[in-house]
Design an enzyme around this catalytic site. Structure first.
Site, PDB file in Angstrom:
ATOM      1  N   TRP A   1      -0.325   4.600   4.708  1.00 33.98           N
ATOM      2  CA  TRP A   1      -1.544   5.127   4.081  1.00 33.98           C
ATOM      3  C   TRP A   1      -2.560   4.010   3.848  1.00 33.98           C
ATOM      4  O   TRP A   1      -3.721   4.269   3.579  1.00 33.98           O
ATOM      5  CB  TRP A   1      -1.195   5.790   2.748  1.00 33.98           C
ATOM      6  CG  TRP A   1      -0.779   4.814   1.667  1.00 33.98           C
ATOM      7  CD1 TRP A   1       0.229   3.903   1.745  1.00 33.98           C
ATOM      8  CD2 TRP A   1      -1.374   4.638   0.384  1.00 33.98           C
ATOM      9  NE1 TRP A   1       0.309   3.177   0.586  1.00 33.98           N
ATOM     10  CE2 TRP A   1      -0.664   3.617  -0.275  1.00 33.98           C
ATOM     11  CE3 TRP A   1      -2.437   5.244  -0.274  1.00 33.98           C
ATOM     12  CZ2 TRP A   1      -0.976   3.182  -1.567  1.00 33.98           C
ATOM     13  CZ3 TRP A   1      -2.740   4.819  -1.563  1.00 33.98           C
ATOM     14  CH2 TRP A   1      -2.020   3.799  -2.185  1.00 33.98           C
ATOM     15  N   ASP A   2      -2.121   2.766   3.974  1.00 34.38           N
ATOM     16  CA  ASP A   2      -3.016   1.610   3.835  1.00 34.38           C
ATOM     17  C   ASP A   2      -4.295   1.820   4.650  1.00 34.38           C
ATOM     18  O   ASP A   2      -5.388   1.460   4.237  1.00 34.38           O
ATOM     19  CB  ASP A   2      -2.348   0.328   4.386  1.00 34.38           C
ATOM     20  CG  ASP A   2      -1.006   0.003   3.778  1.00 34.38           C
ATOM     21  OD1 ASP A   2      -0.285   0.940   3.397  1.00 34.38           O
ATOM     22  OD2 ASP A   2      -0.660  -1.193   3.712  1.00 34.38           O
TER      23      ASP A   2
ATOM     24  N   LYS B   1       4.496  -0.612  -9.924  1.00 37.08           N
ATOM     25  CA  LYS B   1       4.419  -1.604  -8.841  1.00 37.08           C
ATOM     26  C   LYS B   1       2.972  -1.879  -8.454  1.00 37.08           C
ATOM     27  O   LYS B   1       2.570  -3.010  -8.214  1.00 37.08           O
ATOM     28  CB  LYS B   1       5.188  -1.079  -7.628  1.00 37.08           C
ATOM     29  CG  LYS B   1       5.182  -2.022  -6.440  1.00 37.08           C
ATOM     30  CD  LYS B   1       5.903  -1.414  -5.242  1.00 37.08           C
ATOM     31  CE  LYS B   1       5.968  -2.384  -4.073  1.00 37.08           C
ATOM     32  NZ  LYS B   1       6.438  -1.754  -2.842  1.00 37.08           N
ATOM     33  N   GLN B   2       2.195  -0.804  -8.366  1.00 30.76           N
ATOM     34  CA  GLN B   2       0.820  -0.936  -7.865  1.00 30.76           C
ATOM     35  C   GLN B   2      -0.027   0.188  -8.429  1.00 30.76           C
ATOM     36  O   GLN B   2       0.511   1.219  -8.829  1.00 30.76           O
ATOM     37  CB  GLN B   2       0.835  -0.876  -6.346  1.00 30.76           C
ATOM     38  CG  GLN B   2       1.305   0.465  -5.792  1.00 30.76           C
ATOM     39  CD  GLN B   2       1.809   0.355  -4.376  1.00 30.76           C
ATOM     40  OE1 GLN B   2       3.006   0.205  -4.156  1.00 30.76           O
ATOM     41  NE2 GLN B   2       0.918   0.437  -3.411  1.00 30.76           N
TER      42      GLN B   2
ATOM     43  N   GLU C   1       5.530   2.759  -6.117  1.00 29.30           N
ATOM     44  CA  GLU C   1       6.876   2.956  -5.582  1.00 29.30           C
ATOM     45  C   GLU C   1       7.971   2.584  -6.572  1.00 29.30           C
ATOM     46  O   GLU C   1       9.141   2.587  -6.218  1.00 29.30           O
ATOM     47  CB  GLU C   1       7.036   2.160  -4.287  1.00 29.30           C
ATOM     48  CG  GLU C   1       6.135   2.678  -3.195  1.00 29.30           C
ATOM     49  CD  GLU C   1       6.343   1.962  -1.870  1.00 29.30           C
ATOM     50  OE1 GLU C   1       6.972   0.900  -1.844  1.00 29.30           O
ATOM     51  OE2 GLU C   1       5.863   2.491  -0.858  1.00 29.30           O
TER      52      GLU C   1
HETATM   53  C1  BGC Z   1       3.452  -0.689  -0.770  1.00 29.77           C
HETATM   54  C2  BGC Z   1       2.945   0.523  -0.030  1.00 29.77           C
HETATM   55  C3  BGC Z   1       2.298   0.056   1.268  1.00 29.77           C
HETATM   56  C4  BGC Z   1       3.271  -0.777   2.079  1.00 29.77           C
HETATM   57  C5  BGC Z   1       2.637  -1.355   3.325  1.00 29.77           C
HETATM   58  C6  BGC Z   1       4.404  -1.450   0.108  1.00 29.77           C
HETATM   59  O1  BGC Z   1       4.835  -2.593  -0.551  1.00 29.77           O
HETATM   60  O2  BGC Z   1       4.097  -0.315  -1.952  1.00 29.77           O
HETATM   61  O3  BGC Z   1       2.004   1.203  -0.810  1.00 29.77           O
HETATM   62  O4  BGC Z   1       1.889   1.165   1.995  1.00 29.77           O
HETATM   63  O5  BGC Z   1       3.721  -1.838   1.289  1.00 29.77           O
HETATM   64  O6  BGC Z   1       1.570  -2.193   3.017  1.00 29.77           O
END
Ligand code: BGC
Length: 796
Positions: free
Chosen positions: A361-362, A592-593, A488
């Site tokens: 989804w990035d 996490k984010q 996550e």
């Molecule tokens: C992140 C995801 C991201 C992926 C690829 C993961 O560490 O939590 O949101 O899509 O990395 O960048």
């Protein structure tokens, strides 16, 4: 890294003035060249020493089994891994029988420069062999933005203080040995020798190789040719073998004499075409490149980039490192997407094998906002790629017992490759992220052709998915249960606010776009009843709110969980995912984010100013930023709630993610989403840009230290320039008819004559003046103390 003494701070390039093998792996990623189709890591010309050799073609992958300790229904069974194709960068040099290898002899000087305007990586070295023969070597490498299948290297060797005998081996090497893989889940699986030779040929100074991947059945071809300019005695010989094409040049040089040649390399791959067709394709590409020659390639590259920078450059005054970093970032984002053309934009672009070369989804949430406003055609291509993967997404939804399309969490071809379903399959928000990117693109461009051919179908199939995944409860509320949001460290939760708000937008947009395209809607089987069902679900969408705390829980019950023991967690235990079991992360409040905070950016109109301030403060305390996708969003929301200093700190973190190797994994490739996040933090953060229902608004404010910010956005056929200083912002159109925009909520008509608008005094809500806190040890680095105000030197 950028603070490494071998790197200088300059506005338009990344320069390395000393070769430090300790940072070789990072530099291979930073100096990677790509056009979105071909990717060449910044390995040294002579191939060794290296940390991770890499030459990639977008879409070339091999299949590998995904093993499970216990099988389960609907688990993806096969994974995909991006593989390295023929290494066409390799140019080995022997000086009187001794290989030019910087680990031997003496390297008197070394410099590499990645030039963001010329689009080339140049290198120069003065080296004496162990036997004391001295040569000056220089090379300039490019991956053509204009000719998608072409890369080239101009290479020169000069004898310095005595006669030398040179042998040069310019090669195409397939199945190069790779360093062993690591346990880090973010790194890639390593596949040994994934390519099998189908044919090889050589003629004159040309050689070509065709290979096939064993399992995925792709044909991959590479060809090279050379234009040699040296003393008359120069002898050229081409050879080819299964995994090697080689053109050797031998010559004796007197001091001051030079051998110069240009190596043209072309690549092609196909799942359909025959071996002969593919060979002809790479031959034709080489012939085309030879026609314009090296100078032609350089001129085209410069002109492509001149055009890009005229629309996309962001100027930052007062912080020379951020200035350099944002151009570095934009250069890599462009490289990742420019010529991807109906292929994915992977999380690392084509700069390394991190995450197996998968797209996430990035792309839609972080990369496409930048491309939409700077290179809209590239954004359209990326969404066209998603559209081309609709069938596997429909199949996946059907397998999961759902209607519509379930787009994969991570993929190369469109099939789900995540074997970790709680943060893969269950991260259904990817569908709404795609829909959001479609709506953003449509609002920015008014591209009706795209809307009819691609946009509506993507919106409708994702809306169908939400309608079948969610349900109305007894109170009539629409719930989406058992999903994983962007964070996550929480999984399979009910009514994740981000997911629900994005799904709401998805459902509404699908209905609106279907309504204005009735014929196409009919073709897609959308009727009035279905549109009404989408609107009902959107209207009734459940958005949990914690009255007691006065904040939005990230998902139902989130705020009832125990808090993570931040005080008891030491710095070495981050990222938490590498040191603690997921079951424990899932049942605690630790983020996490950006998740709820991202919802406040992308669906800002769904929150009041008070809610934004309270939510931001609450989640700051819990967010550990174990993903590089977080800092830019925190920058945006920090700026919006009036925390400009904090916004600046997060901007710097996003901007320096790779230049300073902040996640310690830049070796696996640069973080394209974080690089794109640099633009987002500047434009949406400090610039306060938002787009809602087709209208643009701004709320620019600069943190202390940044004295001027100037950026441009393409919108509805116009190029709007926004130039901010502390006291005011001036809006002007470089082209196009007058455009109404908003400055801190007030309408402004932007025309080709600049309109200057004063910056209103800051308005912090009561009690919001104190800087929010972060988990112990996870505070962003304060930018104020580290800022470098001027560049060390400027390139001419
Ligand atoms: C992140 C995801 C991201 C992926 C690829 C993961 O560490 O939590 O949101 O899509 O990395 O960048």
């Amino acid at each position: 890294m950028i603070s490494h003494e071998a790197y200088s701070c300059e506005g338009w390039c990344l320069r390395e003035t000393d070769l430090d093998l300790d940072v070789l792996a990072q530099s291979e990623s930073l100096f990677a060249l790509s056009n979105g189709h071909i990717g060449w890591r910044g390995n040294l010309d002579e191939g060794a020493p290296y940390e991770l050799p890499g030459s990639y073609l977008n879409g070339v992958y091999e299949l590998r089994p995904l093993p499970y300790a216990e099988a389960g229904y609907g688990y993806p069974e096969s994974g995909q891994t991006m593989i390295s194709v023929a290494n066409g960068k390799l140019i080995r040099l022997l000086v009187d029988d001794e290989p030019f290898d910087v680990r031997y002899g003496q390297l008197h000087s070394h410099e590499r420069v990645l030039d963001f305007r010329a689009g080339v990586l140049s290198r120069s070295a003065l080296w004496s062999s162990p036997a004391g023969r001295t040569v000056r070597v220089s090379s300039t490498r490019l991956v053509s933005l204009a000719q998608r299948s072409i890369a080239a290297v101009e290479y020169q060797v000069e004898a310095v203080d005595g006669p030398v005998r040179l042998v040069i081996q310019s090669e195409l090497v397939v199945n190069e040995p790779l360093p062993p893989g690591s346990d880090d889940p973010r790194a890639a699986a390593v596949l040994e020798s994934p390519l099998r030779s189908e044919m090889h040929a050589n003629d004159g100074a040309r050689a070509e190789l065709v290979h096939r991947t064993e399992q995925s059945g792709l044909l991959v071809a590479a060809a090279m040719d050379h234009v040699v300019d040296g003393p008359d005695s120069t002898h050229v010989l081409a050879e080819s073998f299964d995994d090697l094409g080689r053109v050797s040049m031998t010559v004796a040089l007197e001091p001051g004499e030079r051998l110069r040649f240009v190596k043209f390399v072309s690549y092609g791959w196909s799942a359909v075409r025959s071996r002969q067709e593919l060979r002809d394709q790479v031959d034709a590409a080489i012939t085309g490149a030879l026609q314009g020659g090296w100078e032609g390639l350089l001129a085209e590259q410069r002109s492509y980039l001149d055009d890009f920078w005229a629309r996309a450059d962001v100027q930052v005054e007062g912080d020379a490192e951020i200035q350099q970093a944002v151009r570095f970032a934009l250069f890599h984002v462009l490289q990742a997407g420019a010529r991807a053309e109906r292929r994915a934009i992977p999380a690392k672009g084509l700069t390394g094998t991190g995450y197996g070369g998968h797209a996430f989804w990035d792309t839609e949430t972080f990369v496409l906002p930048v491309l939409t406003y700077t290179v809209p055609a590239a954004a359209a291509y990326a969404l066209d790629w998603r559209h081309s993967t609709l069938q596997p997404a429909l199949d996946r939804a059907a397998q999961l017992g759902m209607k519509g399309a379930a787009f994969p969490w991570r993929t190369i071809t469109g099939a789900e490759c995540s074997s970790y379903w709680p943060a893969g399959t269950a991260a259904f928000h990817v569908g709404a992220d795609i829909a959001d990117a479609v709506v953003r693109y449509l609002n920015a461009t008014g591209d009706t052709d795209f809307e009819q051919k691609i946009g509506l179908e993507l919106l409708a199939q994702t809306a169908r998915f939400w309608r079948s995944l969610g349900h109305h409860d007894a109170q009539g509320r629409f719930n989406i249960d058992g999903v994983t949001g962007p964070d996550e460290y929480s999984a399979v939760a009910d009514n994740n606010v981000y997911t629900n708000l994005m799904a709401q937008h998805n459902l509404r947009s699908a209905a609106a776009v279907a309504k204005r395209n009735p014929d196409r809607a009919r073709e897609l089987g959308i009727d009035g009843e279905e549109m009404a069902a989408w609107c009902d679900a959107a209207r009734d969408m459940r958005i949990p709110y914690d009255d007691e705390l006065g904040i939005h829980p990230q998902a139902e019950a989130f705020t009832a969980h125990r808090e993570w023991d931040f005080e008891g967690t030491v710095p070495a235990e981050y990222p938490l995912l590498l040191h603690f079991p997921y079951f424990d992360l899932y049942r605690k409040q630790v983020v996490k984010q950006a998740d709820l905070v991202l919802a406040m950016h992308l669906r800002g109109e769904a929150f009041s100013a008070e809610q934004k301030a309270a939510n931001f403060r609450y989640y700051e305390r819990l967010t550990v930023r174990d993903s590089s996708l977080s800092a830019c969003t925190q920058a945006v929301m920090a700026a919006e709630v009036g925390q400009l200093g904090l916004a600046y700190d997060y901007l710097a973190e996003a901007a320096l993610m790779d230049l300073e190797n902040l996640e310690h994994n830049t070796r696996d490739g640069v973080h394209i989403a974080s690089l794109a996040g640099t633009w987002i933090a500047l434009v949406a953060g400090l610039g306060g840009m938002r787009e809602l229902d087709g209208s643009l608004s701004f709320a620019p404010r600069l943190p202390e230290g940044v004295t001027r910010l100037c950026f441009r956005v393409l919108f509805r056929g116009r190029c709007l320039q926004v130039e901010t200083t502390e006291a005011s912002t001036s809006y002007s159109l470089l082209e196009g008819d007058a455009l109404q925009i908003f400055h801190f909520g007030d309408p402004v008509t932007a025309t080709t004559t600049a309109t200057s608008c004063p910056t209103p005094p800051p308005r912090l809500l009561p009690g919001e003046s104190k800087r929010p806190t972060q988990p112990a040890g996870r505070e962003p680095t304060l930018r104020s103390g580290r800022r470098r105000t001027s560049a060390r030197k400027e390139t001419p």
